[in-house]
Motif scaffolding. Structure first.
Motif, PDB file in Angstrom:
ATOM      1  N   GLN A   1     -16.176  -9.554  63.839  1.00 22.60           N
ATOM      2  CA  GLN A   1     -15.958 -10.407  62.681  1.00 22.60           C
ATOM      3  C   GLN A   1     -14.870 -11.460  62.900  1.00 22.60           C
TER       4      GLN A   1
ATOM      5  N   TYR B   1     -13.102 -11.373  52.664  1.00 22.59           N
ATOM      6  CA  TYR B   1     -11.685 -11.273  52.289  1.00 22.59           C
ATOM      7  C   TYR B   1     -11.498 -11.487  50.795  1.00 22.59           C
TER       8      TYR B   1
ATOM      9  N   PHE C   1     -24.029  -6.589  55.210  1.00 24.87           N
ATOM     10  CA  PHE C   1     -22.781  -7.148  55.732  1.00 24.87           C
ATOM     11  C   PHE C   1     -23.014  -7.997  56.986  1.00 24.87           C
TER      12      PHE C   1
ATOM     13  N   PHE D   1     -26.018   0.831  44.280  1.00 24.58           N
ATOM     14  CA  PHE D   1     -25.898   0.367  45.666  1.00 24.58           C
ATOM     15  C   PHE D   1     -25.108  -0.937  45.745  1.00 24.58           C
TER      16      PHE D   1
ATOM     17  N   ALA E   1     -21.444  -0.329  45.279  1.00 18.73           N
ATOM     18  CA  ALA E   1     -20.889   0.205  46.521  1.00 18.73           C
ATOM     19  C   ALA E   1     -20.896  -0.869  47.600  1.00 18.73           C
ATOM     20  N   GLY E   2     -21.959  -1.667  47.576  1.00 13.34           N
ATOM     21  CA  GLY E   2     -22.081  -2.732  48.569  1.00 13.34           C
ATOM     22  C   GLY E   2     -20.965  -3.751  48.470  1.00 13.34           C
TER      23      GLY E   2
ATOM     24  N   TYR F   1     -18.649   0.037  59.973  1.00 10.57           N
ATOM     25  CA  TYR F   1     -18.170  -1.341  59.866  1.00 10.57           C
ATOM     26  C   TYR F   1     -16.851  -1.400  59.092  1.00 10.57           C
TER      27      TYR F   1
ATOM     28  N   LEU G   1     -15.926   3.467  39.295  1.00 10.48           N
ATOM     29  CA  LEU G   1     -17.231   3.075  39.824  1.00 10.48           C
ATOM     30  C   LEU G   1     -18.303   4.080  39.418  1.00 10.48           C
TER      31      LEU G   1
ATOM     32  N   ASN H   1     -14.964  -7.045  52.243  1.00 10.50           N
ATOM     33  CA  ASN H   1     -14.280  -7.051  53.534  1.00 10.50           C
ATOM     34  C   ASN H   1     -14.677  -8.237  54.388  1.00 10.50           C
ATOM     35  N   VAL H   2     -15.977  -8.600  54.312  1.00  9.10           N
ATOM     36  CA  VAL H   2     -16.447  -9.726  55.114  1.00  9.10           C
ATOM     37  C   VAL H   2     -15.818 -11.021  54.620  1.00  9.10           C
TER      38      VAL H   2
ATOM     39  N   ILE I   1      -9.352  -0.237  47.575  1.00  8.40           N
ATOM     40  CA  ILE I   1      -9.585   1.161  47.930  1.00  8.40           C
ATOM     41  C   ILE I   1      -9.269   1.406  49.403  1.00  8.40           C
ATOM     42  N   PHE I   2      -9.567   0.439  50.263  1.00  8.35           N
ATOM     43  CA  PHE I   2      -9.284   0.640  51.683  1.00  8.35           C
ATOM     44  C   PHE I   2      -7.793   0.608  51.965  1.00  8.35           C
TER      45      PHE I   2
ATOM     46  N   ILE J   1     -17.978  -3.230  47.957  1.00  9.38           N
ATOM     47  CA  ILE J   1     -16.830  -2.713  48.691  1.00  9.38           C
ATOM     48  C   ILE J   1     -16.847  -3.210  50.135  1.00  9.38           C
ATOM     49  N   ILE J   2     -18.062  -3.200  50.719  1.00  9.00           N
ATOM     50  CA  ILE J   2     -18.179  -3.642  52.108  1.00  9.00           C
ATOM     51  C   ILE J   2     -18.133  -5.163  52.207  1.00  9.00           C
TER      52      ILE J   2
END
Lengths: 544, 320, 292
Positions: free
Chosen positions: C249, B262, B145, B249, B252-253, C229, B289, B259-260, B270-271, B255-256
């Motif tokens: 960010q 959008y 990220f 991975f 799952a990755g 994060y 998943l 966020n970066v 999920i968030f 998901i993060i």
């Protein structure tokens, strides 16, 4: 015409000299035997001819093949030569074949590479070659994979790969060391036939003097990277001019001298001696993998209703090929495996019915020596702790008492008391086997089970360890159950012998009688296949 | 082969079943009543009770589990507590962002890593090899990220080559969609590629020490031909294993990473669901998943059998 | 699936031999220095930081790196270097405890499975597969959804994922040691499985566990950063590298330094640990081989 001439070959890896002025030559149609103990540089000589040495190797001298200097060849020219004019067979058939390629692919690969033949033609040739080495395509189709073949069959495939293009020179590096004697005899016969058919030169590398004598008309004795003696096999072994050759030959046929009179089963029965160990109708089965999701595997009987008697001070041999169940039997007697049936009675205590305390006390009197002098010690413990381990079976003992006992057995096995505070890796293979024997002696046992105790040792060290075992028997009145695949060792050290095949004893009796006049067909096969140095020398002398 | 296949299928089914029970059980112990949550704190007790009955919350646990699983098997994930729309709709939309992203990243990382590993192994010990390995060492240490943030700064803010984030939707054309996924995919793929190329290299070097490699060399094959024809296929087995783990991975990755950038994917969903305590959505995304990961593992196992004849014959690995 | 297996057991060398090898191993030395520096920074932060991070000074906000503020300041005017020092504590603590959980549960489970064999082993390995189906992040998401976000939950999620890792590795190692002859010798001496595991199996897999522990430690730091994060890990006011990146960010376009330095802190720490692990492997030489 001389096929291969090696002159003053020197090889170093990094700064370590491996070969020192090695010279010999092989003619077409001739077999040359290269013998030596471990570390003599015999395998490196083979790899030097193939120019497949490890990294950081440097060579000097000369390797003339067919009049051309191989040391001047570049990698491309060597690739053209390898597998075409020079074939090579290795020691380990189990790992020498690529597990994910079919045997057809692996044999035809070299053919296609060197002849440019198309797939169909190459496969046809491969099939013919496999047929020649005893794997007829009707029973061994080309699409078989290595894991579907036995060790002997795999070695035949390796030979097929090496000989697919009728090489002028075949290098065989311990081609039968990993195989049982009957298979060894078959593979050696096959090599002999191929040599005769194609007028090949064969460089046979082996640690086994008897094998080399049987096979090779010329012999080169290598030690520490130097040629000690070379010449006609018959002459070299008859005259034994060089002390090392003599030492090697003597060690190969060494028979330790006994000071006490041997105990035999016959005599013991006559005198009414009670057996020390009595195994009655022992059965040990292993589950096999399910044949399908709904069908259980049929259990495999490793030991099948086996009975034996062993008397105090008795030295009993147990011979048989790999997978015959001899090690399972040993493990069962040692209590490492639970029998599925039958009885093991030691000193009149039946392990099946005795109390734990009784069994524990009995176990003190049975100890073991394993084959591998490297794997049989925890590398993180010092000798004092290693040797004292079986004292776990003896009731509480102070540290000082333990150390005294360790010191005593170390001296008894020819080691020094000061060796106590060293690690096992600081010792040579032969010394480690002495430590293993010391460990077995520490509980003052009556019976020692020796499972291939000298098989991993070089011949000269083997002779010393055999002497030690016999000496201990004389002094301490030990009984041995001596398990080995090597008939010459069993003949040298045991009074009676049991021949085991497929979980059963097929023949029993005094060792010399059984080996000289085998009554059972399997025993006869075994005895005939076993290499025997004296017999081989006699044969060589006759042919001159 | 059939035996192996059946065994693997059975294990997959059991794993899925156990995983579903774990997820269901975990969400059962969550404090708070979903019905109360949906209606707000001021709702009357009667209304809550009525809703509970309507949602089936008053039924015994095993029945509810059965109903849930039964629904899942028919593609019915239930109704979102907060949006009051079927969860399958919510998830379906987002899946078409997350899944392409994960697959793009996986393909990218494989396409980069395997050649790099091969090249490095074939040049073992040279300066090129050492250089590549130092570079991959760095690659492993970089959080994806953060790498994504730097790329956004470089390509979107500074150079302005690509949009800084957001997703136009696939109806705006395949190209536009892919373009907005390319940076996230690279961010995900590069650190994974670093790991994979190291694994490829070391697997190859392991295999190159095997006896059969020597046999092949004795046949007259060049070192390079041996690498391609004999070593690669044998080295593939550990590589495949890592590849299977990596997909988990990567999934799952995403998901993060979403966020970066959008991106409206499962991660964002999920968030949001967590912050709104929309547990049924959380439950559905997680089981989806996890099922994907389990399914990928099955695929990897089946590919093993393609690579390794010892498995195909169902004789097991220890037969040899 | 592959697991590393101990191919050959080596006698322990004396500490002097190991130290000598270590001093000549470049990657071990580099890794050791980096790790020591990060660890030192974390410890020092308990007593002293260049600036206080609890006092907000809006006048100092978003300052570029300077001699006064080495790594610049954030949008509240806090010194980023000081925050990174305090964040190191957090990363190290989370990763360390997570590794601890993995070792504490994983190693006994793996050893037990190897000693027991048969169905126990099969059930255990299948359970492992189930846990492996939940990537650490996903279990963190679930745990957070249930218990709310926080450092403890992050530790739990990462730790749970570490259990099968250590179980698998110690099982593989133990399985490769069990058939050795010295184990048979111990069995002949009447020793039980637990005793043999303690006396012979565990000491021979310590090196392997040490190397794997370093790897899992660095993975733990990456995972914690990821969780923080996305807001599932460490919560404010506790400072954490992942959280700092989260806050950075939105300010990427005008204050890139806010993202660059915490990220570099992660990279350097993980790199240091990986180098240390590689170096340890060379120095201790547990002779690893991939089992197929």
């Amino acid at each position: 015409m001389t096929l291969l001439t090696i002159r003053k070959l020197n090889l170093t890896i990094g700064d370590t000299p491996i070969l020192n002025d090695v010279s010999f030559s092989i003619d077409a149609g001739e077999t040359l035997g290269l013998v030596g103990e471990s570390g003599s540089g015999k395998s490196m000589t083979a790899l030097a001819i193939m120019q497949l040495m490890p990294r950081a190797s440097q060579t000097s001298g000369s390797i003339l093949f067919n009049g051309e200097e191989l040391l001047d060849f570049d990698e491309r020219k060597m690739c053209d030569l390898r597998g075409d004019d020079i074939g090579m067979v290795f020691q380990e058939p189990m790992t020498a074949l690529n597990p994910v390629k079919s045997i057809g692919e692996q044999v035809s690969e070299g053919i296609r590479l060197h002849t440019g033949a198309n797939r169909a033609d190459a496969e046809m040739r491969a099939a013919k070659m496999l047929d020649r080495v005893g794997l007829p395509p009707s029973r061994f189709p080309l699409n078989r994979y290595p894991h579907e073949l036995s060790g002997g069959q795999r070695q035949r495939v390796v030979i097929a790969i090496a000989c697919a293009l009728n090489p002028k020179l075949l290098i065989a590096d311990e081609p039968t060391t990993a195989l049982d004697v009957t298979l060894q005899a078959q593979i050696l016969d096959l090599l002999n036939e191929l040599v005769a058919e194609n007028n090949m030169g064969l460089l046979l590398i082996s640690h086994d003097l008897a094998v080399v004598t049987e096979m090779a008309s010329k012999i080169v004795v290598l030690r520490h990277g130097e040629v000690k003696e070379a010449g006609e096999t018959a002459k070299v072994l008859k005259e034994q001019n060089h002390p090392y050759t003599r030492q090697l030959a003597e060690a190969s046929t060494h028979v330790p001298t006994r000071k006490t009179t041997p105990v035999t089963a016959k005599k013991a029965i006559e005198q009414g001696t009670k057996p020390l160990l009595s195994v009655k109708d022992l059965i040990r089965e292993y589950p096999t993998p399910r044949r399908s999701l709904f069908q259980k595997g049929i259990p495999f009987r490793a030991v099948d209703q086996l009975s034996l008697d062993l008397y105090p001070g008795h030295s009993l041999g147990l011979v048989g090929e790999s997978g015959c169940g001899k090690s399972t039997l040993a493990r069962a007697i040692l209590g490492l495996e639970r029998p599925n049936g039958g009885h093991i009675i030691f000193n009149e205590i039946d392990f099946a019915t005795a109390s734990d305390a009784e069994i524990k006390r009995a176990r003190r009197d049975i100890q073991v020596v394993f084959q591998d002098p490297y794997g049989s010690f925890n590398p993180r413990h010092k000798v004092a702790r290693l040797v004292a381990e079986p004292l776990h079976l003896v009731d509480a003992m102070s540290e000082q008492e333990k150390r005294d006992r360790v010191a005593k057995v170390l001296v008894e096995t020819g080691l020094a008391t000061s060796d106590m505070d060293k690690y096992a890796h600081e010792f040579s293979g032969g010394q480690r086997q002495r430590i293993a024997i010391a460990r077995a002696l520490i509980t003052e046992p009556k019976l020692i089970i020796a499972d291939e105790p000298v098989s991993a040792l070089d011949v000269s060290i083997r002779a010393q360890v055999l002497d030690l075992l016999v000496d201990l028997q004389d002094r301490l009145g030990l009984a041995y159950l001596f398990i080995s695949h090597d008939l010459s060792v069993v003949r040298a050290i045991t009074d009676d012998v049991l021949v085991m095949n497929q979980g059963k004893i097929v023949e029993r009796g005094p060792t010399a009688e059984v080996f000289d006049n085998p009554g059972d067909e399997y025993t006869r096969k075994l005895v005939n296949a076993a290499p025997d140095l004296e017999r081989a020398i006699m044969k060589r002398l006759e042919t001159i | 082969m059939l035996h192996y296949l059946l065994k693997k299928l059975l294990f997959t089914a059991i794993t899925l079943w156990v995983a579903s029970m774990v997820i269901f059980a975990l969400l059962e112990i969550v404090p708070g009543d979903p019905a109360q949550l949906m209606l707000g704190i001021n709702a009357s007790a009667d209304a809550v009770a009525a809703l509970r009955e309507q949602m089936g919350l008053d039924l015994p646990l095993p029945v509810r589990y059965g109903a849930w699983i039964g629904g899942l098997l028919q593609g019915d994930f239930g109704v979102s507590y907060t949006y009051s729309v079927p969860v399958s709709e919510l998830v379906g939309e987002r899946l078409w962002v997350s899944l392409p992203l994960a697959i793009m990243a996986l393909v990218l990382s494989t396409v980069i890593a395997i050649p790099v590993g091969l090249y490095s192994a074939s040049r073992r010990g040279t300066r090129t090899d050492t250089g590549i390995m130092a570079f991959t060492q760095l690659g492993i240490a970089i959080p994806n990220f953060w790498f994504a943030l730097l790329m956004v700064y470089l390509f979107a803010i500074w150079l302005q080559w690509v949009p800084a984030g957001g997703f136009p939707g696939w109806d705006q054309g395949l190209f536009k969609g892919l373009k907005s996924l390319i940076l996230p995919a690279i961010a995900l793929a590069l650190p994974q590629a670093a790991i994979l190329s190291r694994v490829t290299r070391s697997a190859l070097l392991d295999v190159m020490g095997e006896d059969y490699i020597r046999t092949a060399r004795a046949k007259g094959l060049t070192a390079r031909a041996v690498l391609w024809r004999h070593a690669l296929r044998n080295a593939l087995i550990p590589v495949l294993t890592i590849l299977g783990l990596q997909f988990a991975f990567l999934l799952a990755g995403t998901i993060i990473i979403e966020n970066v950038f959008y991106l409206p994917g499962l991660g964002r969903l999920i968030f949001q669901a967590i912050s709104q305590r929309d547990l049924i959505v959380v439950e559905s995304v997680v089981i989806l998943l996890v099922a994907t990961v389990i399914f990928i593992n099955l695929l990897v196992d089946l590919t093993y059998a393609l690579v390794d004849p010892r498995l195909r014959q169902g004789t097991g690995r220890n037969a040899s | 699936m592959s697991a590393p297996v101990i191919e050959q057991l080596d006698a322990p060398e004396t500490w002097r031999d190991v130290a000598k090898k270590a001093l000549h191993n470049r990657s071990f030395l580099t890794g050791l220095i980096i790790t020591t520096v990060i660890l030192a920074l974390a410890i020092i932060s308990f007593f002293w930081t260049p600036w206080s991070i609890t006092e907000l000074d809006i006048l100092l906000k978003l300052k570029k790196p300077s001699l006064e503020h080495w790594f610049g300041t954030d949008h509240f005017g806090r010194d980023i270097f000081s925050m990174i020092m305090i964040g190191a504590r957090n990363s190290i603590a989370v990763a360390l405890v997570a590794v601890g959980i993995g070792v504490l549960f994983g190693v006994p489970i793996g050893c037990w499975a190897a000693a027991k064999g048969g169905y126990a082993d099969e059930v255990l390995m299948r359970t492992n597969d189930v846990i492996f189906a939940f990537p650490a992040l996903l279990s963190a998401v679930m745990i957070t959804a249930i218990f709310g976000p926080g450092a403890i939950n992050a530790i739990l999620a990462i730790g749970i994922f570490n259990i099968p890792v250590f179980a698998r590795i110690s099982r593989g190692a133990a399985l490769s040691i069990w058939p050795r002859e010295f184990i048979m010798a111990a069995e002949v001496a009447g020793k039980g499985k637990i005793r043999i595991t303690a006396e012979h199996i565990l000491p021979n897999m310590i090196n392997l566990l040490l190397v794997q522990g370093t790897i899992q430690f660095s993975l733990g730091i990456l995972a914690e950063a990821g969780l923080s994060y996305v807001g599932l890990g460490t919560q404010p006011p506790m400072s954490s590298w992942g959280r700092m990146l989260n806050e950075a960010q939105t300010m990427m376009s005008f204050a890139p330094h806010m993202a660059i330095f915490p990220g570099l802190a992660i990279v350097v720490t993980v790199l240091g640990l990986n180098l240390l692990g590689d170096g340890l492997r060379d120095v201790l030489d547990p002779r690893l081989r991939r089992e197929r």
